[in-house]
Motif scaffolding. Structure first.
Motif, PDB file in Angstrom:
ATOM      1  N   GLU A 131       0.844  -1.190   0.000  1.00 13.00           N
ATOM      2  CA  GLU A 131       0.000   0.000   0.000  1.00 13.00           C
ATOM      3  C   GLU A 131       0.877   1.237   0.000  1.00 13.00           C
ATOM      4  N   SER A 132       0.486   2.226  -0.792  1.00  5.19           N
ATOM      5  CA  SER A 132       1.212   3.490  -0.786  1.00  5.19           C
ATOM      6  C   SER A 132       0.237   4.613  -0.471  1.00  5.19           C
ATOM      7  N   GLY A 137      -4.678   6.108   8.143  1.00  4.00           N
ATOM      8  CA  GLY A 137      -4.710   4.686   8.462  1.00  4.00           C
ATOM      9  C   GLY A 137      -6.011   3.981   8.182  1.00  4.00           C
ATOM     10  N   ALA A 138      -7.004   4.638   7.601  1.00  2.15           N
ATOM     11  CA  ALA A 138      -8.296   3.995   7.347  1.00  2.15           C
ATOM     12  C   ALA A 138      -8.150   2.791   6.420  1.00  2.15           C
ATOM     13  N   MET A 139      -7.465   2.984   5.306  1.00  2.00           N
ATOM     14  CA  MET A 139      -7.270   1.883   4.365  1.00  2.00           C
ATOM     15  C   MET A 139      -6.337   0.832   4.944  1.00  2.00           C
ATOM     16  N   SER A 140      -5.325   1.274   5.659  1.00  2.00           N
ATOM     17  CA  SER A 140      -4.356   0.326   6.241  1.00  2.00           C
ATOM     18  C   SER A 140      -5.048  -0.636   7.205  1.00  2.00           C
ATOM     19  N   ILE A 141      -5.911  -0.121   8.070  1.00  2.00           N
ATOM     20  CA  ILE A 141      -6.593  -0.971   9.048  1.00  2.00           C
ATOM     21  C   ILE A 141      -7.461  -1.997   8.346  1.00  2.00           C
ATOM     22  N   HIS A 152       0.409 -10.406   5.041  1.00  2.09           N
ATOM     23  CA  HIS A 152       1.350  -9.341   5.403  1.00  2.09           C
ATOM     24  C   HIS A 152       1.042  -8.095   4.589  1.00  2.09           C
ATOM     25  N   LEU A 153       1.082  -6.955   5.279  1.00  2.00           N
ATOM     26  CA  LEU A 153       0.877  -5.660   4.640  1.00  2.00           C
ATOM     27  C   LEU A 153       2.130  -4.818   4.777  1.00  2.00           C
ATOM     28  N   THR A 154       2.564  -4.232   3.670  1.00  2.00           N
ATOM     29  CA  THR A 154       3.662  -3.268   3.666  1.00  2.00           C
ATOM     30  C   THR A 154       3.103  -1.931   3.200  1.00  2.00           C
ATOM     31  N   THR A 155       3.248  -0.912   4.014  1.00  2.00           N
ATOM     32  CA  THR A 155       2.722   0.418   3.703  1.00  2.00           C
ATOM     33  C   THR A 155       3.875   1.398   3.557  1.00  2.00           C
ATOM     34  N   MET A 204      -2.084  -1.440  -3.705  1.00  2.00           N
ATOM     35  CA  MET A 204      -3.082  -0.382  -3.572  1.00  2.00           C
ATOM     36  C   MET A 204      -2.368   0.965  -3.536  1.00  2.00           C
ATOM     37  N   LEU A 205      -2.678   1.841  -4.487  1.00  2.00           N
ATOM     38  CA  LEU A 205      -2.047   3.157  -4.565  1.00  2.00           C
ATOM     39  C   LEU A 205      -3.088   4.238  -4.317  1.00  2.00           C
TER      40      LEU A 205
END
Length: 376
Positions: A131-132, A137-141, A152-155, A204-205
């Motif tokens: 994710e960029s 943090g809405a999308m990250s959560i 795994h998520l990398t932001t 996700m951009l």
């Protein structure tokens, strides 16, 4: 998934009979101020989810700060006695409720768009996602929730302060910092260059210029992986779609937007709400081709020009373009049929001759004054 009695440190949502919602964190000895008095946290902590609490009109002994009573000196509302006795149902907030109520530094994506990202991006448990643009943090959560602890998520977030906001909101939501999350600070290209090739299932951009990040995105995404971008303006949308096509390594972009409208239902009185959430952004979805294979493209009609700017043409080119636009998408045979149908409709009018004269006065070079046979 949290169950059982409500605990200190948890976020809860208070909802009154009018549907007004207040989200707050339970703190021992704490209070939540409402328009109808104070909600005492000590009366909520330990209760089951779905219970009802009642506001009080004055502070109780348990709420007085014995060590520092001067802290209440500037809070006259704590001694108000004209309000109170208002009921609130207490629930743990849904993820959508939490996202809309959490502290934010940057504008968040609405739940309607987040839901579409998860669905259209086919983001599921166990996947590795890049994710960029963390923002608040809405999308990250939501991505952390979608991939789960087996994924795994990398932001990547450009601004350090936004990264801190996103990290804090996710930590409060989960009760601790999610261990299946890497939050990196820096520009997308520089950080992505340090990541292994073809190591992400989904990307996700959410940024101003995603069309400039397609090269690194393609390097780190697995063949067949899904790229989903969120942009808010039509100019961004156009540039991104054309960049995806020109690259040759991304499939034809699919573009969507979602509108949201609530309804009021009271017995037989059923109607849409007067307000709705209209345009918030566009979602652009594309998939990565395998190396050595070029994306298939739709064959455009030769006469269809979607790139020329009419203001940059000469007078002759402009005249030719306008003439082409006037005749586009209709054959001579179809035009004759349309004219025959219209001539018959004009002839069926009570005052055909008057109507025809009125049409002729307008300067039309299509004659209709000759009756039904004039346009054959």
């Amino acid at each position: 998934m949290r169950r059982g009695p409500l605990q200190a440190g948890e976020k809860v949502q208070f909802t009154d009979r009018r549907g007004k919602k207040i989200t707050d964190q339970l703190v021992p000895g704490g209070t939540t101020q409402t328009e109808h008095g104070l909600i005492l946290h000590d009366e909520v902590i330990g209760r089951p989810e779905g219970s009802v609490t009642v506001t009080v009109s004055a502070k109780r002994e348990a709420q007085i700060n014995a060590q520092h009573p001067e802290r209440d000196a500037g809070k006259p509302w704590k001694g108000a006695r004209a309000i109170g006795g208002w009921q609130f149902a207490v629930m743990r907030p849904r993820l959508a409720d939490y996202v809309l109520s959490m502290p934010r530094g940057a504008q968040i994506m609405y739940p309607k768009d987040i839901a579409q990202v998860i669905q259209l991006g086919d983001i599921r448990s166990g996947m590795t996602v890049l994710e960029s643009g963390a923002g608040s943090g809405a999308m990250s959560i939501n991505l952390l929730d979608a991939v789960g602890e087996t994924g795994h998520l990398t932001t990547i977030e450009m601004r350090g302060e936004f990264a801190r906001v996103a990290e804090a909101n996710a930590t409060v939501y989960y009760g601790s910092r999610p261990r299946w999350w890497d939050l990196l600070t820096g520009d997308f290209d520089s950080v992505a260059a340090t990541l292994p090739e073809h190591s992400f299932d989904r990307i996700m951009l959410d940024m101003l210029d995603p069309w400039n990040r397609l090269e690194q995105a393609y390097r780190v995404i697995a063949p067949g992986g899904v790229l989903i971008c969120y942009v808010t303006t039509t100019t961004q949308l156009s540039r991104l779609a054309e960049a995806l096509r020109e690259s040759g390594v991304w499939t034809e972009p699919d573009v969507q937007e979602t509108l949201e409208r609530n309804w009021k239902v009271q017995g037989l009185a059923v109607r849409p709400d007067h307000q709705m959430i209209g345009h918030t952004g566009f979602l652009v979805v594309s998939r990565a081709m395998a190396e050595g294979f070029e994306a298939l493209k739709k064959r455009e009609r030769p006469a269809k020009d979607t790139t020329s700017d009419i203001d940059e043409m000469t007078a002759e080119e402009r005249a030719a373009q306008l003439e082409e636009l006037e005749l586009r998408d209709i054959s001579d045979r179809k035009l004759r049929k349309v004219l025959r149908d219209l001539d018959a409709q004009v002839a069926a009018l009570p005052d055909t001759e008057g109507a025809a004269d009125a049409t002729d006065v307008g300067g039309s070079d299509v004659g209709v004054t000759g009756g039904a046979g004039a346009l054959m």
